[in-house]
Design an enzyme around this catalytic site. Structure first.
Site, PDB file in Angstrom:
ATOM      1  N   PHE A  13     -33.564   9.548  51.876  1.00  0.00           N
ATOM      2  CA  PHE A  13     -34.461  10.621  51.441  1.00  0.00           C
ATOM      3  C   PHE A  13     -35.251  10.243  50.184  1.00  0.00           C
ATOM      4  CE2 PHE A  13     -34.359  14.669  48.777  1.00  0.00           C
ATOM      5  CZ  PHE A  13     -35.608  15.105  49.204  1.00  0.00           C
ATOM      6  N   ASP A  34     -31.456  -1.609  53.668  1.00  0.00           N
ATOM      7  CA  ASP A  34     -30.763  -0.394  54.099  1.00  0.00           C
ATOM      8  C   ASP A  34     -29.943  -0.708  55.340  1.00  0.00           C
ATOM      9  OD1 ASP A  34     -30.257   2.323  55.232  1.00  0.00           O
ATOM     10  OD2 ASP A  34     -31.616   2.947  53.637  1.00  0.00           O
ATOM     11  N   THR A 135     -26.913  10.391  39.128  1.00  0.00           N
ATOM     12  CA  THR A 135     -27.019  11.847  39.302  1.00  0.00           C
ATOM     13  C   THR A 135     -26.503  12.584  38.076  1.00  0.00           C
ATOM     14  OG1 THR A 135     -26.098  13.719  40.585  1.00  0.00           O
ATOM     15  CG2 THR A 135     -24.776  11.736  40.464  1.00  0.00           C
ATOM     16  N   ASP A 136     -26.989  13.798  37.876  1.00  0.00           N
ATOM     17  CA  ASP A 136     -26.472  14.618  36.775  1.00  0.00           C
ATOM     18  C   ASP A 136     -25.044  15.092  37.039  1.00  0.00           C
ATOM     19  OD1 ASP A 136     -26.986  16.505  38.755  1.00  0.00           O
ATOM     20  OD2 ASP A 136     -28.309  17.742  37.526  1.00  0.00           O
ATOM     21  N   SER A 162     -19.072  12.568  42.710  1.00  0.00           N
ATOM     22  CA  SER A 162     -19.544  12.362  41.340  1.00  0.00           C
ATOM     23  C   SER A 162     -18.679  11.355  40.594  1.00  0.00           C
ATOM     24  CB  SER A 162     -19.611  13.693  40.585  1.00  0.00           C
ATOM     25  OG  SER A 162     -18.361  14.347  40.561  1.00  0.00           O
ATOM     26  N   ASN A 190     -30.942  17.995  41.138  1.00  0.00           N
ATOM     27  CA  ASN A 190     -30.979  18.144  42.594  1.00  0.00           C
ATOM     28  C   ASN A 190     -32.384  17.917  43.152  1.00  0.00           C
ATOM     29  OD1 ASN A 190     -28.355  19.165  42.071  1.00  0.00           O
ATOM     30  ND2 ASN A 190     -28.477  20.412  43.928  1.00  0.00           N
ATOM     31  N   ASN A 191     -32.498  17.002  44.098  1.00  0.00           N
ATOM     32  CA  ASN A 191     -33.775  16.735  44.753  1.00  0.00           C
ATOM     33  C   ASN A 191     -33.948  17.596  46.004  1.00  0.00           C
ATOM     34  OD1 ASN A 191     -35.082  13.444  44.202  1.00  0.00           O
ATOM     35  ND2 ASN A 191     -33.677  14.535  42.858  1.00  0.00           N
ATOM     36  N   LYS A 200     -27.923  19.092  53.343  1.00  0.00           N
ATOM     37  CA  LYS A 200     -28.063  19.610  51.984  1.00  0.00           C
ATOM     38  C   LYS A 200     -28.586  21.048  52.044  1.00  0.00           C
ATOM     39  CE  LYS A 200     -26.672  15.754  50.145  1.00  0.00           C
ATOM     40  NZ  LYS A 200     -27.381  14.974  49.144  1.00  0.00           N
ATOM     41  N   PRO A 216     -24.453  29.415  55.299  1.00  0.00           N
ATOM     42  CA  PRO A 216     -23.270  29.560  54.446  1.00  0.00           C
ATOM     43  C   PRO A 216     -23.612  29.460  52.963  1.00  0.00           C
ATOM     44  CG  PRO A 216     -23.352  27.358  55.352  1.00  0.00           C
ATOM     45  CD  PRO A 216     -24.495  28.113  55.975  1.00  0.00           C
ATOM     46  N   ILE A 217     -23.052  30.369  52.170  1.00  0.00           N
ATOM     47  CA  ILE A 217     -23.189  30.346  50.708  1.00  0.00           C
ATOM     48  C   ILE A 217     -21.797  30.262  50.115  1.00  0.00           C
ATOM     49  CG2 ILE A 217     -23.905  31.631  48.654  1.00  0.00           C
ATOM     50  CD1 ILE A 217     -26.253  30.702  50.193  1.00  0.00           C
TER      51      ILE A 217
END
Length: 362
Positions: A13, A34, A135-136, A162, A190-191, A200, A216-217
């Site tokens: 991505f 890749d 990544t953060d 992470s 977040n991208n 995602k 879903p949340i």
């Protein structure tokens, strides 16, 4: 002579956006390395694949022998390391893949880069860069509404994903300190945007809604993320790769802190406007929202202070969340065939209308 940039994970991505940025805005050559795992897709590079400055090599970064051959064959000036397993839920279910790709793969790449770099002549050696994209999430959780992640933030990863990225960051910095390998590390928020694999939050929300499947949340949906449009991120990454200072770190953020539930609701409203529901069971897509048990170790808030890259390299994101999500929703509406194809490729049933089918994604 044009600079040569080796991009790992270039069919992914973010990687594909980076390659298009390089081809379209610089005179550099690009070598895309890749292995084409489930989330890698060469179709995202159709617009540049005929360029005489673009090369593709199907190689796993854990493959030491073939990776060495790639360095010898292409003689890159810059390495941009994006190849990674990145889905948190999958890392909880199957952490080994993340250890293998994100840690072992980074080690193998670092060693091959170091061995190659040691053999370069003085001028080429002095201008070589190894740019590691992170990544953060390596910083863990922000417990208040004011604090921001910065280049000085303490590492405190919460998930196997992470933790594996934090480990790879430490390897990169160790290779700089111990072996003097010229490295740079960037950490992003977040991208989102076109060609993101539909596992995602944003593409999953869009594709589930369009197929009448529950959205879903996790928990109460109040987790906060800083959203960065992928093309803005790609622009920043290329800028860092070509102009960043060796040994430095840069945080890249979108300045768009939004609760997950509000992200999902904004997508549902956009879909109501552009593609009204024709499902008998719902009149608006928000009716598909389903609150589910929260994810283990779920971080509450991420947010980035991007002042360093803004002041030193004069970068700022062009897209705000409203403009970026508009482009993203429109792209997915016009590219449902792509979504279906990549879902089939991964052997994941995203269109099962069973109310619990979302769990199979993780």
């Amino acid at each position: 002579m044009n600079k040569k940039i080796l991009v790992t994970g270039g069919a992914g991505f973010i990687g594909s956006s980076v390659i298009k940025q390089i081809i379209n805005t610089t005179d550099c050559d690009v070598i895309n390395v890749d292995k084409l795992s489930y989330s890698g897709d060469l179709e995202s590079l159709d617009s540049v694949k005929e360029s005489k400055r673009y090369y593709f090599e199907k190689i796993d970064i854990c493959d030491e022998t073939n990776l060495k051959k790639i360095f010898e064959k292409h003689e890159p000036d810059v390495v941009m390391h994006l190849a990674a397993e990145s889905h948190v839920d999958k890392s909880i279910k199957s952490p080994f893949e993340f250890i293998e790709t994100n840690i072992i793969g980074t080690y193998v790449l670092l060693e091959q880069a170091r061995l190659y770099w040691n053999k370069l002549n003085n001028n080429k050696k002095a201008n070589f860069k190894f740019h590691h994209i992170s990544t953060d999430e390596v910083y863990g959780d922000l417990n208040d509404k004011e604090t921001l992640f910065s280049e000085e933030s303490k590492y405190d990863p919460s998930s196997p994903y992470s933790a594996s990225k934090a480990s790879s960051d430490h390897l990169v910095r160790a290779w700089h300190r111990t072996y003097n390998l010229p490295t740079i590390v960037t950490s992003c928020s977040n991208n989102y945007g076109p060609y993101q694999f539909p596992e995602k939050l944003i593409p999953l929300t869009i594709t589930n809604a369009l197929n009448g499947i529950e959205i879903p949340i996790y928990g109460n949906g109040l987790q906060v993320r800083d959203w960065l449009y992928v093309d803005d991120h790609a622009e920043a990454l290329v800028l860092v790769a070509l102009n960043g200072n060796n040994g430095e770190s840069y945080c890249i953020g979108g300045h768009n802190e939004i609760k997950n539930i509000n992200v999902v609701k904004s997508i549902c409203k956009a879909l109501d406007m552009h593609r009204p529901s024709n499902f008998k069971k719902i009149t608006k897509y928000e009716e598909l929202i389903s609150y589910v048990e929260d994810r283990s170790g779920h971080d509450r808030r991420y947010a980035i202070n991007a002042k360093k890259i803004e002041s030193e390299l004069k970068w700022k994101p062009k897209e705000n969340f409203d403009s970026g999500i508009k482009k993203t929703v429109e792209w997915y509406l016009n590219n449902q065939d792509w979504c279906k194809r990549v879902k089939n490729k991964s052997n994941q049933d995203f269109i099962n209308r069973d109310s619990t089918s979302w769990k199979e994604l993780f």
